[in-house]
Scaffold this motif. Sequence first.
Motif, PDB file in Angstrom:
ATOM      1  N   VAL A  32      11.411  -2.769 -17.514  1.00 20.51           N
ATOM      2  CA  VAL A  32      11.289  -2.345 -16.124  1.00 20.51           C
ATOM      3  C   VAL A  32      10.097  -1.410 -15.959  1.00 20.51           C
ATOM      4  O   VAL A  32       9.580  -0.860 -16.930  1.00 20.51           O
ATOM      5  N   ALA A  33       9.687  -1.234 -14.701  1.00 20.28           N
ATOM      6  CA  ALA A  33       8.665  -0.245 -14.349  1.00 20.28           C
ATOM      7  C   ALA A  33       9.177   0.516 -13.138  1.00 20.28           C
ATOM      8  O   ALA A  33       9.644  -0.095 -12.169  1.00 20.28           O
ATOM      9  N   ASP A  34       9.134   1.836 -13.198  1.00 19.04           N
ATOM     10  CA  ASP A  34       9.514   2.639 -12.040  1.00 19.04           C
ATOM     11  C   ASP A  34       8.494   2.404 -10.938  1.00 19.04           C
ATOM     12  O   ASP A  34       7.319   2.124 -11.198  1.00 19.04           O
ATOM     13  N   ILE A  35       8.936   2.519  -9.683  1.00 23.83           N
ATOM     14  CA  ILE A  35       8.015   2.450  -8.552  1.00 23.83           C
ATOM     15  C   ILE A  35       8.065   3.785  -7.832  1.00 23.83           C
ATOM     16  O   ILE A  35       9.118   4.413  -7.711  1.00 23.83           O
ATOM     17  N   PHE A  36       6.898   4.241  -7.383  1.00 24.36           N
ATOM     18  CA  PHE A  36       6.719   5.573  -6.819  1.00 24.36           C
ATOM     19  C   PHE A  36       6.173   5.489  -5.402  1.00 24.36           C
ATOM     20  O   PHE A  36       5.325   4.646  -5.110  1.00 24.36           O
ATOM     21  N   CYS A  37       6.618   6.381  -4.533  1.00 23.33           N
ATOM     22  CA  CYS A  37       6.105   6.502  -3.178  1.00 23.33           C
ATOM     23  C   CYS A  37       4.666   7.020  -3.243  1.00 23.33           C
ATOM     24  O   CYS A  37       4.386   8.002  -3.930  1.00 23.33           O
ATOM     25  N   CYS A  38       3.762   6.356  -2.519  1.00 19.85           N
ATOM     26  CA  CYS A  38       2.365   6.809  -2.488  1.00 19.85           C
ATOM     27  C   CYS A  38       2.188   8.109  -1.720  1.00 19.85           C
ATOM     28  O   CYS A  38       1.233   8.838  -1.958  1.00 19.85           O
ATOM     29  N   CYS A  39       3.104   8.402  -0.798  1.00 23.74           N
ATOM     30  CA  CYS A  39       2.975   9.615   0.004  1.00 23.74           C
ATOM     31  C   CYS A  39       3.422  10.862  -0.748  1.00 23.74           C
ATOM     32  O   CYS A  39       2.717  11.855  -0.770  1.00 23.74           O
ATOM     33  N   CYS A  40       4.608  10.787  -1.374  1.00 26.15           N
ATOM     34  CA  CYS A  40       5.166  11.987  -2.006  1.00 26.15           C
ATOM     35  C   CYS A  40       5.195  11.925  -3.529  1.00 26.15           C
ATOM     36  O   CYS A  40       5.447  12.928  -4.186  1.00 26.15           O
ATOM     37  N   GLY A  41       4.973  10.755  -4.120  1.00 26.34           N
ATOM     38  CA  GLY A  41       4.950  10.616  -5.563  1.00 26.34           C
ATOM     39  C   GLY A  41       6.309  10.529  -6.230  1.00 26.34           C
ATOM     40  O   GLY A  41       6.403  10.454  -7.447  1.00 26.34           O
ATOM     41  N   VAL A  87       0.811  -1.210   0.000  1.00 27.38           N
ATOM     42  CA  VAL A  87       0.000   0.000   0.000  1.00 27.38           C
ATOM     43  C   VAL A  87       0.849   1.266   0.000  1.00 27.38           C
ATOM     44  O   VAL A  87       0.320   2.347   0.004  1.00 27.38           O
ATOM     45  N   ASN A  88       2.161   1.119  -0.011  1.00 29.31           N
ATOM     46  CA  ASN A  88       3.018   2.291   0.109  1.00 29.31           C
ATOM     47  C   ASN A  88       3.710   2.694  -1.181  1.00 29.31           C
ATOM     48  O   ASN A  88       4.501   3.602  -1.187  1.00 29.31           O
ATOM     49  N   PHE A  89       3.436   2.001  -2.280  1.00 24.53           N
ATOM     50  CA  PHE A  89       4.008   2.416  -3.560  1.00 24.53           C
ATOM     51  C   PHE A  89       3.079   2.047  -4.702  1.00 24.53           C
ATOM     52  O   PHE A  89       2.203   1.217  -4.566  1.00 24.53           O
ATOM     53  N   THR A  90       3.293   2.718  -5.825  1.00 26.25           N
ATOM     54  CA  THR A  90       2.579   2.389  -7.053  1.00 26.25           C
ATOM     55  C   THR A  90       3.621   2.143  -8.142  1.00 26.25           C
ATOM     56  O   THR A  90       4.751   2.597  -8.031  1.00 26.25           O
ATOM     57  N   MET A  91       3.209   1.411  -9.163  1.00 34.58           N
ATOM     58  CA  MET A  91       4.122   1.116 -10.273  1.00 34.58           C
ATOM     59  C   MET A  91       3.745   1.928 -11.489  1.00 34.58           C
ATOM     60  O   MET A  91       2.564   2.140 -11.768  1.00 34.58           O
ATOM     61  N   GLY A  92       4.781   2.348 -12.217  1.00 35.78           N
ATOM     62  CA  GLY A  92       4.583   3.065 -13.462  1.00 35.78           C
ATOM     63  C   GLY A  92       4.414   2.098 -14.622  1.00 35.78           C
ATOM     64  O   GLY A  92       4.279   0.885 -14.428  1.00 35.78           O
ATOM     65  N   VAL A  93       4.458   2.619 -15.817  1.00 38.05           N
ATOM     66  CA  VAL A  93       4.296   1.809 -17.021  1.00 38.05           C
ATOM     67  C   VAL A  93       5.575   1.038 -17.326  1.00 38.05           C
ATOM     68  O   VAL A  93       6.675   1.471 -16.970  1.00 38.05           O
ATOM     69  N   LEU A  94       5.421  -0.103 -17.968  1.00 42.06           N
ATOM     70  CA  LEU A  94       6.575  -0.895 -18.383  1.00 42.06           C
ATOM     71  C   LEU A  94       7.285  -0.195 -19.535  1.00 42.06           C
ATOM     72  O   LEU A  94       6.633   0.374 -20.418  1.00 42.06           O
ATOM     73  N   GLU A  95       8.613  -0.239 -19.503  1.00 43.76           N
ATOM     74  CA  GLU A  95       9.388   0.336 -20.596  1.00 43.76           C
ATOM     75  C   GLU A  95      10.691  -0.441 -20.754  1.00 43.76           C
ATOM     76  O   GLU A  95      11.185  -1.056 -19.812  1.00 43.76           O
ATOM     77  N   GLU A  96      11.219  -0.405 -21.961  1.00 45.77           N
ATOM     78  CA  GLU A  96      12.515  -1.012 -22.246  1.00 45.77           C
ATOM     79  C   GLU A  96      13.579  -0.021 -21.786  1.00 45.77           C
ATOM     80  O   GLU A  96      13.507   1.163 -22.118  1.00 45.77           O
ATOM     81  N   ARG A  97      14.554  -0.504 -20.998  1.00 42.52           N
ATOM     82  CA  ARG A  97      15.594   0.388 -20.495  1.00 42.52           C
ATOM     83  C   ARG A  97      16.940  -0.320 -20.569  1.00 42.52           C
ATOM     84  O   ARG A  97      17.067  -1.460 -20.154  1.00 42.52           O
ATOM     85  N   MET A  98      17.924   0.398 -21.101  1.00 48.58           N
ATOM     86  CA  MET A  98      19.277  -0.131 -21.133  1.00 48.58           C
ATOM     87  C   MET A  98      19.916   0.135 -19.779  1.00 48.58           C
ATOM     88  O   MET A  98      20.097   1.281 -19.384  1.00 48.58           O
ATOM     89  N   MET A  99      20.221  -0.931 -19.059  1.00 52.51           N
ATOM     90  CA  MET A  99      20.853  -0.844 -17.748  1.00 52.51           C
ATOM     91  C   MET A  99      22.327  -1.217 -17.915  1.00 52.51           C
ATOM     92  O   MET A  99      22.742  -1.648 -18.992  1.00 52.51           O
ATOM     93  N   LEU A 100      23.106  -1.098 -16.867  1.00 49.49           N
ATOM     94  CA  LEU A 100      24.513  -1.488 -16.927  1.00 49.49           C
ATOM     95  C   LEU A 100      24.667  -2.960 -17.301  1.00 49.49           C
ATOM     96  O   LEU A 100      25.633  -3.345 -17.939  1.00 49.49           O
ATOM     97  N   SER A 101      23.696  -3.785 -16.914  1.00 46.53           N
ATOM     98  CA  SER A 101      23.771  -5.227 -17.176  1.00 46.53           C
ATOM     99  C   SER A 101      23.035  -5.651 -18.453  1.00 46.53           C
ATOM    100  O   SER A 101      22.856  -6.843 -18.690  1.00 46.53           O
ATOM    101  N   GLY A 102      22.594  -4.703 -19.260  1.00 39.59           N
ATOM    102  CA  GLY A 102      21.928  -5.037 -20.517  1.00 39.59           C
ATOM    103  C   GLY A 102      20.519  -4.482 -20.592  1.00 39.59           C
ATOM    104  O   GLY A 102      20.071  -3.737 -19.721  1.00 39.59           O
ATOM    105  N   LEU A 103      19.796  -4.876 -21.625  1.00 34.71           N
ATOM    106  CA  LEU A 103      18.445  -4.399 -21.865  1.00 34.71           C
ATOM    107  C   LEU A 103      17.446  -5.159 -20.998  1.00 34.71           C
ATOM    108  O   LEU A 103      17.476  -6.393 -20.928  1.00 34.71           O
ATOM    109  N   HIS A 104      16.577  -4.408 -20.314  1.00 36.91           N
ATOM    110  CA  HIS A 104      15.557  -4.995 -19.441  1.00 36.91           C
ATOM    111  C   HIS A 104      14.232  -4.279 -19.663  1.00 36.91           C
ATOM    112  O   HIS A 104      14.202  -3.113 -20.054  1.00 36.91           O
TER     113      HIS A 104
END
Length: 88
Positions: free
Chosen positions: A27-36, A8-25
């Motif tokens: 991912v979805a960002d996660i956001f604090c429900c209190c401050c956004g 109940v303390n976070f929400t998830m954003g939309v899925l997106e392709e992201r190049m990370m240090l370990s390769g392409l993944h």
Amino acid sequence: MSAVQNSVNFTMGVLEERMMLSGLHTVADIFCCCCGQIIGWKYESAHEKSQKYKEGKFVLERGRIVDEIDFSTEFYIDTRASMSDGED
């Protein structure tokens, strides 16, 4: 039921392709429900076989979830499941 459905303390954003240090993944960002603010991300899928172990895992960025950390003292987060105040 997954941990995300029980949280109940976070929400998830939309899925997106992201190049990370370990390769392409995917991912979805996660956001604090209190401050956004973004507090980390969830690995939905990995495109490289060697990175599959990350799928379904969350990364929380310590600097985004704790204000004014004093690194000269020990820092501990209890990751065991516990009852919430509402369950008392």
